[in-house]
Write a protein that holds these residues in place. Structure first.
Motif, PDB file in Angstrom:
ATOM      1  N   ARG A  36      -2.387  -1.534   2.120  1.00 21.41           N
ATOM      2  CA  ARG A  36      -3.656  -1.435   1.401  1.00 21.41           C
ATOM      3  C   ARG A  36      -4.848  -1.849   2.260  1.00 21.41           C
ATOM      4  O   ARG A  36      -5.815  -1.085   2.409  1.00 21.41           O
ATOM      5  CB  ARG A  36      -3.595  -2.280   0.133  1.00 21.41           C
ATOM      6  CG  ARG A  36      -4.816  -2.090  -0.781  1.00 21.41           C
ATOM      7  CD  ARG A  36      -4.591  -2.830  -2.102  1.00 21.41           C
ATOM      8  NE  ARG A  36      -5.651  -2.513  -3.046  1.00 21.41           N
ATOM      9  CZ  ARG A  36      -6.670  -3.316  -3.330  1.00 21.41           C
ATOM     10  NH1 ARG A  36      -6.778  -4.501  -2.709  1.00 21.41           N
ATOM     11  NH2 ARG A  36      -7.587  -2.957  -4.219  1.00 21.41           N
ATOM     12  N   THR A  37      -4.802  -3.051   2.821  1.00 19.39           N
ATOM     13  CA  THR A  37      -5.951  -3.482   3.619  1.00 19.39           C
ATOM     14  C   THR A  37      -6.000  -2.737   4.951  1.00 19.39           C
ATOM     15  O   THR A  37      -7.089  -2.506   5.486  1.00 19.39           O
ATOM     16  CB  THR A  37      -5.923  -4.999   3.855  1.00 19.39           C
ATOM     17  OG1 THR A  37      -4.701  -5.370   4.488  1.00 19.39           O
ATOM     18  CG2 THR A  37      -6.045  -5.751   2.548  1.00 19.39           C
ATOM     19  N   SER A  38      -4.851  -2.329   5.464  1.00 18.09           N
ATOM     20  CA  SER A  38      -4.848  -1.561   6.715  1.00 18.09           C
ATOM     21  C   SER A  38      -5.486  -0.191   6.515  1.00 18.09           C
ATOM     22  O   SER A  38      -6.300   0.255   7.338  1.00 18.09           O
ATOM     23  CB  SER A  38      -3.418  -1.396   7.236  1.00 18.09           C
ATOM     24  OG  SER A  38      -2.821  -2.633   7.538  1.00 18.09           O
ATOM     25  N   ILE A  39      -5.139   0.499   5.436  1.00 16.85           N
ATOM     26  CA  ILE A  39      -5.725   1.819   5.174  1.00 16.85           C
ATOM     27  C   ILE A  39      -7.218   1.688   4.876  1.00 16.85           C
ATOM     28  O   ILE A  39      -8.029   2.517   5.325  1.00 16.85           O
ATOM     29  CB  ILE A  39      -4.989   2.514   4.021  1.00 16.85           C
ATOM     30  CG1 ILE A  39      -3.590   2.946   4.467  1.00 16.85           C
ATOM     31  CG2 ILE A  39      -5.771   3.737   3.513  1.00 16.85           C
ATOM     32  CD1 ILE A  39      -3.556   3.968   5.587  1.00 16.85           C
ATOM     33  N   ALA A  40      -7.604   0.653   4.151  1.00 16.38           N
ATOM     34  CA  ALA A  40      -9.034   0.443   3.891  1.00 16.38           C
ATOM     35  C   ALA A  40      -9.796   0.252   5.198  1.00 16.38           C
ATOM     36  O   ALA A  40     -10.880   0.826   5.400  1.00 16.38           O
ATOM     37  CB  ALA A  40      -9.227  -0.763   2.974  1.00 16.38           C
ATOM     38  N   ARG A  41      -9.246  -0.540   6.105  1.00 13.16           N
ATOM     39  CA  ARG A  41      -9.880  -0.773   7.408  1.00 13.16           C
ATOM     40  C   ARG A  41      -9.989   0.524   8.211  1.00 13.16           C
ATOM     41  O   ARG A  41     -11.053   0.846   8.769  1.00 13.16           O
ATOM     42  CB  ARG A  41      -9.050  -1.794   8.187  1.00 13.16           C
ATOM     43  CG  ARG A  41      -9.564  -2.079   9.605  1.00 13.16           C
ATOM     44  CD  ARG A  41      -8.495  -2.751  10.444  1.00 13.16           C
ATOM     45  NE  ARG A  41      -7.359  -1.877  10.708  1.00 13.16           N
ATOM     46  CZ  ARG A  41      -6.084  -2.231  10.557  1.00 13.16           C
ATOM     47  NH1 ARG A  41      -5.748  -3.436  10.135  1.00 13.16           N
ATOM     48  NH2 ARG A  41      -5.129  -1.360  10.834  1.00 13.16           N
ATOM     49  N   ASP A  56     -16.104   2.207  -1.749  1.00  8.81           N
ATOM     50  CA  ASP A  56     -15.179   1.090  -1.949  1.00  8.81           C
ATOM     51  C   ASP A  56     -13.910   1.437  -1.184  1.00  8.81           C
ATOM     52  O   ASP A  56     -13.091   2.239  -1.636  1.00  8.81           O
ATOM     53  CB  ASP A  56     -14.900   0.919  -3.445  1.00  8.81           C
ATOM     54  CG  ASP A  56     -14.004  -0.275  -3.751  1.00  8.81           C
ATOM     55  OD1 ASP A  56     -13.207  -0.661  -2.865  1.00  8.81           O
ATOM     56  OD2 ASP A  56     -14.068  -0.796  -4.876  1.00  8.81           O
ATOM     57  N   TRP A  57     -13.762   0.851  -0.018  1.00  7.00           N
ATOM     58  CA  TRP A  57     -12.677   1.260   0.884  1.00  7.00           C
ATOM     59  C   TRP A  57     -11.304   0.898   0.327  1.00  7.00           C
ATOM     60  O   TRP A  57     -10.334   1.649   0.515  1.00  7.00           O
ATOM     61  CB  TRP A  57     -12.891   0.632   2.266  1.00  7.00           C
ATOM     62  CG  TRP A  57     -14.222   0.991   2.850  1.00  7.00           C
ATOM     63  CD1 TRP A  57     -15.286   0.153   3.028  1.00  7.00           C
ATOM     64  CD2 TRP A  57     -14.652   2.288   3.278  1.00  7.00           C
ATOM     65  NE1 TRP A  57     -16.351   0.845   3.554  1.00  7.00           N
ATOM     66  CE2 TRP A  57     -15.998   2.149   3.719  1.00  7.00           C
ATOM     67  CE3 TRP A  57     -14.054   3.540   3.335  1.00  7.00           C
ATOM     68  CZ2 TRP A  57     -16.732   3.231   4.219  1.00  7.00           C
ATOM     69  CZ3 TRP A  57     -14.783   4.612   3.825  1.00  7.00           C
ATOM     70  CH2 TRP A  57     -16.109   4.455   4.257  1.00  7.00           C
ATOM     71  N   LEU A  58     -11.180  -0.209  -0.356  1.00  2.00           N
ATOM     72  CA  LEU A  58      -9.908  -0.562  -0.976  1.00  2.00           C
ATOM     73  C   LEU A  58      -9.561   0.408  -2.098  1.00  2.00           C
ATOM     74  O   LEU A  58      -8.397   0.800  -2.264  1.00  2.00           O
ATOM     75  CB  LEU A  58      -9.944  -1.996  -1.501  1.00  2.00           C
ATOM     76  CG  LEU A  58      -9.932  -3.089  -0.432  1.00  2.00           C
ATOM     77  CD1 LEU A  58     -10.233  -4.449  -1.063  1.00  2.00           C
ATOM     78  CD2 LEU A  58      -8.585  -3.139   0.297  1.00  2.00           C
ATOM     79  N   ALA A  59     -10.567   0.821  -2.853  1.00  5.28           N
ATOM     80  CA  ALA A  59     -10.327   1.805  -3.911  1.00  5.28           C
ATOM     81  C   ALA A  59      -9.901   3.141  -3.317  1.00  5.28           C
ATOM     82  O   ALA A  59      -9.057   3.845  -3.895  1.00  5.28           O
ATOM     83  CB  ALA A  59     -11.578   1.973  -4.773  1.00  5.28           C
ATOM     84  N   PHE A  60     -10.470   3.486  -2.161  1.00 12.24           N
ATOM     85  CA  PHE A  60     -10.063   4.721  -1.481  1.00 12.24           C
ATOM     86  C   PHE A  60      -8.600   4.629  -1.063  1.00 12.24           C
ATOM     87  O   PHE A  60      -7.825   5.576  -1.237  1.00 12.24           O
ATOM     88  CB  PHE A  60     -10.949   4.972  -0.261  1.00 12.24           C
ATOM     89  CG  PHE A  60     -10.741   6.325   0.372  1.00 12.24           C
ATOM     90  CD1 PHE A  60     -11.579   7.380   0.063  1.00 12.24           C
ATOM     91  CD2 PHE A  60      -9.701   6.541   1.271  1.00 12.24           C
ATOM     92  CE1 PHE A  60     -11.385   8.644   0.638  1.00 12.24           C
ATOM     93  CE2 PHE A  60      -9.500   7.786   1.848  1.00 12.24           C
ATOM     94  CZ  PHE A  60     -10.343   8.844   1.530  1.00 12.24           C
ATOM     95  N   ALA A  61      -8.214   3.473  -0.508  1.00 15.30           N
ATOM     96  CA  ALA A  61      -6.815   3.270  -0.119  1.00 15.30           C
ATOM     97  C   ALA A  61      -5.897   3.405  -1.326  1.00 15.30           C
ATOM     98  O   ALA A  61      -4.832   4.039  -1.257  1.00 15.30           O
ATOM     99  CB  ALA A  61      -6.643   1.909   0.544  1.00 15.30           C
TER     100      ALA A  61
END
Length: 234
Positions: free
Chosen positions: A19-24, A38-43
């Motif tokens: 999750r945090t890797s894909i958001a990054r 919202d990058w976490l929401a995108f992940a």
């Protein structure tokens, strides 16, 4: 437990923090294009397409294809839904490789190295072989083999995936232990005759949003791979 000779592992969520890797990685790829979201929401949205895509293969609706291909199709769906159709092909290709650049949970590499002293080790993931190799090289996973969906030509939780992994090591199912942070994975492995170990990843899907306890009977339940290694040494 003395019969167990090999440990096979779920990877996404159990070994790596997708999750945090894909958001990054998504932020790194799309921010230079002037995109802010919202990058976490995108992940989460990208990951939410994971099971439906694999179910098309499991049901026979489409032929088996590597997870990289399904991830790319899912990425296109999520970008379109977010109104980001302007993202070009080169960026999409590079962003799809974000799944090859996931970071492991801190206990994983030392835990695997400790377990390797007694057991054969391999991933039993829905991820394709090249993806698993890249994650291993990035995070120092000391695999003896790369097993899972691409070898079995099907996706978990189909029994053939677990049985093909055990068979690749010339072991009976009961000589093989599936290690995962997901009840559904472990229940399917147990139904195929494998031993099972649950690893708690309470923050996999966000703070407090992962499984803290197995929802099925397992042979071992631990908070980390280091704890698992200690339990299997007794």
């Amino acid at each position: 437990m003395h019969q167990v000779k090999a440990l096979i592992f779920d990877v996404f969520g159990t070994l790596v923090d997708w999750r945090t890797s894909i958001a990054r990685e998504t932020r790194k790829a799309l921010s230079p294009l002037g995109i802010d979201t919202d990058w976490l929401a995108f992940a989460d949205a990208w990951r939410n397409e994971y099971q439906p895509a694999m179910e098309e293969v499991r049901s026979g609706h489409i032929p088996f294809c590597k997870l990289d291909r399904l991830h790319r199709r899912n990425l296109d769906i999520v970008l379109e839904r977010a109104g980001l159709d302007r993202v070009d092909e080169a960026v999409r290709r590079e962003l799809n490789l974000a799944w090859h650049r996931l970071d492991a949970w801190p206990d994983v590499s030392p835990g695997l190295h400790r377990l390797k002293a007694r057991f054969r080790l391999a991933p039993c993931s829905n991820g394709n072989i090249s993806l698993m190799v890249d994650l291993a090289r990035r995070n120092d996973f000391p695999w003896d083999a790369i097993l899972g969906a691409e070898l079995a030509r099907d996706y978990k939780p189909k029994p053939v995936v677990y049985l093909a992994a055990a068979g690749a090591f010339d072991l009976e199912p009961g000589e093989t232990m599936m290690v995962a942070a997901h009840t559904s994975d472990l229940a399917a492995a147990a139904a195929a005759g494998l031993r099972t170990a649950f690893i708690a990843r309470p923050d996999e899907c966000g703070p407090g949003m992962g499984e803290t306890a197995a929802g099925t009977t397992v042979d071992v339940s631990c908070a980390s791979l280091l704890e698992l290694a200690a339990a299997l040494e007794t």
